[in-house]
Design a protein around this motif. Structure first.
Motif, PDB file in Angstrom:
ATOM      1  N   ILE A 121       0.841  -1.201   0.000  1.00 11.82           N
ATOM      2  CA  ILE A 121       0.000   0.000   0.000  1.00 11.82           C
ATOM      3  C   ILE A 121       0.870   1.243   0.000  1.00 11.82           C
ATOM      4  O   ILE A 121       0.642   2.185  -0.769  1.00 11.82           O
ATOM      5  CB  ILE A 121      -0.957   0.001   1.212  1.00 11.82           C
ATOM      6  N   PHE A 122       1.874   1.261   0.846  1.00 15.21           N
ATOM      7  CA  PHE A 122       2.769   2.416   0.932  1.00 15.21           C
ATOM      8  C   PHE A 122       3.438   2.675  -0.415  1.00 15.21           C
ATOM      9  O   PHE A 122       3.440   3.804  -0.920  1.00 15.21           O
ATOM     10  CB  PHE A 122       3.828   2.173   2.015  1.00 15.21           C
ATOM     11  N   GLN A 123       4.019   1.649  -1.026  1.00 18.91           N
ATOM     12  CA  GLN A 123       4.721   1.802  -2.299  1.00 18.91           C
ATOM     13  C   GLN A 123       3.771   2.205  -3.430  1.00 18.91           C
ATOM     14  O   GLN A 123       4.121   3.033  -4.271  1.00 18.91           O
ATOM     15  CB  GLN A 123       5.451   0.505  -2.671  1.00 18.91           C
ATOM     16  N   PRO A 171      -3.216   7.246   2.995  1.00 21.32           N
ATOM     17  CA  PRO A 171      -2.940   5.848   2.629  1.00 21.32           C
ATOM     18  C   PRO A 171      -1.507   5.425   2.960  1.00 21.32           C
ATOM     19  O   PRO A 171      -1.271   4.286   3.354  1.00 21.32           O
ATOM     20  CB  PRO A 171      -3.172   5.811   1.121  1.00 21.32           C
ATOM     21  N   ARG A 172      -0.561   6.351   2.807  1.00 20.76           N
ATOM     22  CA  ARG A 172       0.826   6.029   3.141  1.00 20.76           C
ATOM     23  C   ARG A 172       0.952   5.773   4.642  1.00 20.76           C
ATOM     24  O   ARG A 172       1.641   4.850   5.071  1.00 20.76           O
ATOM     25  CB  ARG A 172       1.746   7.154   2.698  1.00 20.76           C
ATOM     26  N   SER A 178      13.073   1.842   5.345  1.00 20.36           N
ATOM     27  CA  SER A 178      12.950   2.216   3.944  1.00 20.36           C
ATOM     28  C   SER A 178      11.780   3.163   3.728  1.00 20.36           C
ATOM     29  O   SER A 178      11.874   4.116   2.951  1.00 20.36           O
ATOM     30  CB  SER A 178      12.775   0.964   3.092  1.00 20.36           C
ATOM     31  N   MET A 179      10.678   2.919   4.431  1.00 19.62           N
ATOM     32  CA  MET A 179       9.485   3.744   4.273  1.00 19.62           C
ATOM     33  C   MET A 179       9.664   5.123   4.912  1.00 19.62           C
ATOM     34  O   MET A 179       9.300   6.135   4.322  1.00 19.62           O
ATOM     35  CB  MET A 179       8.283   3.025   4.894  1.00 19.62           C
ATOM     36  N   VAL A 180      10.214   5.155   6.086  1.00 22.20           N
ATOM     37  CA  VAL A 180      10.321   6.411   6.835  1.00 22.20           C
ATOM     38  C   VAL A 180      11.459   7.282   6.313  1.00 22.20           C
ATOM     39  O   VAL A 180      11.293   8.488   6.126  1.00 22.20           O
ATOM     40  CB  VAL A 180      10.497   6.122   8.346  1.00 22.20           C
ATOM     41  N   PRO A 191      16.883  -0.438  -1.302  1.00 22.72           N
ATOM     42  CA  PRO A 191      16.854  -0.834  -2.712  1.00 22.72           C
ATOM     43  C   PRO A 191      15.536  -0.523  -3.415  1.00 22.72           C
ATOM     44  O   PRO A 191      15.399  -0.792  -4.588  1.00 22.72           O
ATOM     45  CB  PRO A 191      17.091  -2.348  -2.641  1.00 22.72           C
ATOM     46  N   PHE A 192      14.559   0.051  -2.724  1.00 23.99           N
ATOM     47  CA  PHE A 192      13.239   0.271  -3.310  1.00 23.99           C
ATOM     48  C   PHE A 192      13.076   1.664  -3.892  1.00 23.99           C
ATOM     49  O   PHE A 192      11.993   2.049  -4.260  1.00 23.99           O
ATOM     50  CB  PHE A 192      12.154  -0.009  -2.270  1.00 23.99           C
ATOM     51  N   ARG A 193      14.157   2.410  -3.973  1.00 30.74           N
ATOM     52  CA  ARG A 193      14.106   3.741  -4.579  1.00 30.74           C
ATOM     53  C   ARG A 193      14.195   3.594  -6.084  1.00 30.74           C
ATOM     54  O   ARG A 193      14.769   2.655  -6.597  1.00 30.74           O
ATOM     55  CB  ARG A 193      15.250   4.588  -4.057  1.00 30.74           C
TER      56      ARG A 193
END
Length: 127
Positions: free
Chosen positions: A24-26, A43-44, A113-115, A120-122
């Motif tokens: 959901i965040f991504q 939603p994030r 990674s989220m905060v 690697p998700f950039r």
């Protein structure tokens, strides 16, 4: 074995919460980056809350499992001392617990990674 089954059910539920929250965040992050959405804060935040809930649930499950296994070991030692059972074999390592700890580390990495927008998700564009 019942302690391992209980921890496996906690792992299953935690993994679902962490995975769904991260997705959901991504998803909303990509929509915001593409300009489709201007405000994706709620939603994030919901995705981050799901990941944190999964991590908290996993920590509680690990603590419960550890306490239960320590009590089983104490009971076994008492039974060996009383001569009720033979205690020649070692108490086995819980691979379910090892898996839970690894999943906990992955969940913590997902939160970082989220905060902090790292890992690697950039997308590599710097946005």
């Amino acid at each position: 074995m019942s302690a391992d089954r209980t921890l496996m059910s906690v792992i299953r539920t935690s993994l679902s919460l962490i995975g769904f929250g991260f997705t959901i965040f991504q998803f909303f992050e990509k929509l915001r980056d593409a300009g489709t959405l201007t405000h994706a804060g709620a939603p994030r935040s919901f995705g981050l809350a799901l990941v944190l809930l999964g991590i908290c649930m996993l920590v509680i499950g690990i603590i419960y499992h550890t306490q239960f296994m320590l009590e089983l070991r104490r009971t076994r030692e008492k039974m060996v001392a009383d001569g009720i059972i033979h205690g020649e074999s070692r108490y086995p390592v819980s691979y379910t617990l090892v898996t839970a700890v690894i999943l906990l580390l992955i969940g913590l990495f997902a939160v970082a990674s989220m905060v902090f927008d790292m890992g690697p998700f950039r997308d590599g564009t710097g946005s």
